[in-house]
Design a protein around this motif. Structure first.
Motif, short mmCIF file in Angstrom:
data_model
loop_
_atom_site.label_atom_id
_atom_site.label_comp_id
_atom_site.label_asym_id
_atom_site.label_seq_id
_atom_site.Cartn_x
_atom_site.Cartn_y
_atom_site.Cartn_z
N ASP A 85 -63.65 -0.10 -30.61
CA ASP A 85 -63.95 1.32 -30.47
C ASP A 85 -62.81 2.00 -29.71
OD1 ASP A 85 -65.58 3.64 -30.81
OD2 ASP A 85 -66.18 3.49 -28.72
N VAL A 86 -62.43 3.16 -30.18
CA VAL A 86 -61.43 4.01 -29.53
C VAL A 86 -62.05 5.40 -29.48
CG1 VAL A 86 -59.12 5.02 -29.71
CG2 VAL A 86 -59.50 2.66 -30.48
N ALA A 87 -62.07 6.00 -28.28
CA ALA A 87 -62.65 7.33 -28.15
C ALA A 87 -61.79 8.20 -27.25
CB ALA A 87 -64.06 7.23 -27.58
N VAL A 88 -61.75 9.47 -27.58
CA VAL A 88 -60.98 10.47 -26.84
C VAL A 88 -61.94 11.52 -26.32
CG1 VAL A 88 -59.25 12.27 -27.12
CG2 VAL A 88 -58.92 10.07 -28.23
N GLU A 89 -61.82 11.84 -25.02
CA GLU A 89 -62.65 12.89 -24.42
C GLU A 89 -61.77 13.82 -23.60
OE1 GLU A 89 -65.35 10.75 -21.93
OE2 GLU A 89 -66.58 10.06 -23.60
N ASP A 90 -62.29 15.00 -23.32
CA ASP A 90 -61.62 15.98 -22.46
C ASP A 90 -60.19 16.29 -22.94
OD1 ASP A 90 -63.90 15.94 -20.81
OD2 ASP A 90 -63.12 14.21 -19.73
N LEU A 91 -60.07 16.51 -24.21
CA LEU A 91 -58.78 16.79 -24.83
C LEU A 91 -58.23 18.14 -24.39
CD1 LEU A 91 -56.73 15.78 -26.96
CD2 LEU A 91 -58.11 16.93 -28.68
N GLN A 92 -56.97 18.14 -23.95
CA GLN A 92 -56.27 19.37 -23.59
C GLN A 92 -54.91 19.36 -24.27
OE1 GLN A 92 -56.28 20.48 -19.48
NE2 GLN A 92 -58.16 19.34 -19.09
N VAL A 93 -54.46 20.54 -24.70
CA VAL A 93 -53.20 20.62 -25.42
C VAL A 93 -52.40 21.84 -24.98
CG1 VAL A 93 -54.09 19.45 -27.48
CG2 VAL A 93 -54.20 21.93 -27.35
N ALA A 94 -51.09 21.72 -25.15
CA ALA A 94 -50.17 22.84 -24.96
C ALA A 94 -49.10 22.70 -26.03
CB ALA A 94 -49.54 22.80 -23.57
N GLN A 95 -48.56 23.82 -26.46
CA GLN A 95 -47.61 23.79 -27.58
C GLN A 95 -46.36 24.58 -27.24
OE1 GLN A 95 -49.32 25.33 -31.20
NE2 GLN A 95 -47.69 24.48 -32.46
N ASN A 96 -45.23 24.03 -27.68
CA ASN A 96 -43.94 24.71 -27.60
C ASN A 96 -43.25 24.50 -28.94
OD1 ASN A 96 -41.58 25.94 -26.88
ND2 ASN A 96 -40.91 24.35 -25.47
N ASP A 97 -43.22 25.52 -29.76
CA ASP A 97 -42.68 25.44 -31.12
C ASP A 97 -43.37 24.32 -31.90
OD1 ASP A 97 -40.94 27.62 -30.78
OD2 ASP A 97 -39.43 26.33 -29.86
N ASP A 98 -42.62 23.31 -32.35
CA ASP A 98 -43.20 22.25 -33.17
C ASP A 98 -43.69 21.06 -32.34
OD1 ASP A 98 -40.76 21.20 -32.41
OD2 ASP A 98 -40.17 20.56 -34.42
N THR A 99 -43.62 21.17 -31.02
CA THR A 99 -44.02 20.08 -30.13
C THR A 99 -45.34 20.41 -29.44
OG1 THR A 99 -41.71 19.50 -29.75
CG2 THR A 99 -43.31 18.66 -28.18
N VAL A 100 -46.24 19.42 -29.46
CA VAL A 100 -47.54 19.56 -28.81
C VAL A 100 -47.63 18.49 -27.72
CG1 VAL A 100 -50.05 19.40 -29.11
CG2 VAL A 100 -48.65 20.49 -30.87
N PHE A 101 -48.05 18.92 -26.54
CA PHE A 101 -48.27 18.02 -25.42
C PHE A 101 -49.78 17.91 -25.26
CE2 PHE A 101 -44.44 20.47 -24.91
CZ PHE A 101 -43.48 19.50 -24.65
N MET A 102 -50.30 16.69 -25.27
CA MET A 102 -51.74 16.54 -25.15
C MET A 102 -52.07 15.54 -24.06
SD MET A 102 -52.66 13.25 -26.69
CE MET A 102 -54.34 13.57 -26.44
N SER A 103 -53.23 15.76 -23.44
CA SER A 103 -53.76 14.80 -22.48
C SER A 103 -55.25 14.67 -22.73
CB SER A 103 -53.48 15.26 -21.04
OG SER A 103 -54.21 16.43 -20.76
N CYS A 104 -55.79 13.53 -22.33
CA CYS A 104 -57.20 13.27 -22.54
C CYS A 104 -57.63 12.08 -21.69
CB CYS A 104 -57.49 12.97 -24.02
SG CYS A 104 -56.75 11.44 -24.61
#
Length: 142
Positions: free
Chosen positions: A77-96
């Motif tokens: 099992d793999v699960a992602v919670e509390d996803l947050q993202v920020a974007q700069n042009d074609d790049t996305v920074f995510m944390s979870c």
């Protein structure tokens, strides 16, 4: 004069689509790469840390398919919670918060996780994950 609306996907839409496709592939047992093409560019490269059992640079849909199959063998099992993202042009920074359950022994860990993702044509073309503690990940696999 009004500018035409640029209907590129938002960072959250890109990430949610990517994770939905990835989870569908991991959970389905499918060997078909067609589902991956919905979120992953044909020229995708994923850079996994050298310390993990699926280390290396995984290239193309074939490479990402092999990576996900290897992850499927390791994690039940793999699960992602509390996803947050920020974007700069074609790049996305995510944390979870990432939760991983070992297929071999049923042990589960939960830890912070981040990733730098570059998109082209609304598909992931390059991904670099940052795991909070790879030694903790390795420990539950023993």
């Amino acid at each position: 004069m009004d500018k035409p609306l640029d209907r590129r996907r938002t960072a959250m839409e890109l990430i949610e689509n990517m994770f939905n496709v990835e989870m569908r592939f991991l959970q389905s047992g499918s060997e078909s790469l067609d589902v991956l093409a919905c979120a992953f560019h044909a020229e995708i490269v994923v850079h996994e840390p050298r310390s993990l059992p699926y280390a290396g640079d995984w290239k193309g849909l074939d490479g990402v398919g092999v990576l996900f199959r290897k992850m499927r063998e390791i994690w039940s099992d793999v699960a992602v919670e509390d996803l947050q993202v920020a974007q700069n042009d074609d790049t996305v920074f995510m944390s979870c918060s990432l939760s991983l359950t070992s297929r071999a022994n049923g042990a589960t860990i939960k830890q912070p996780f981040a990733e730098v993702l570059r998109f082209k044509d609304d598909r992931l073309i390059e991904g670099t994950p940052f795991y909070h503690d790879t030694s903790e990940i390795l420990a539950i696999l023993r």
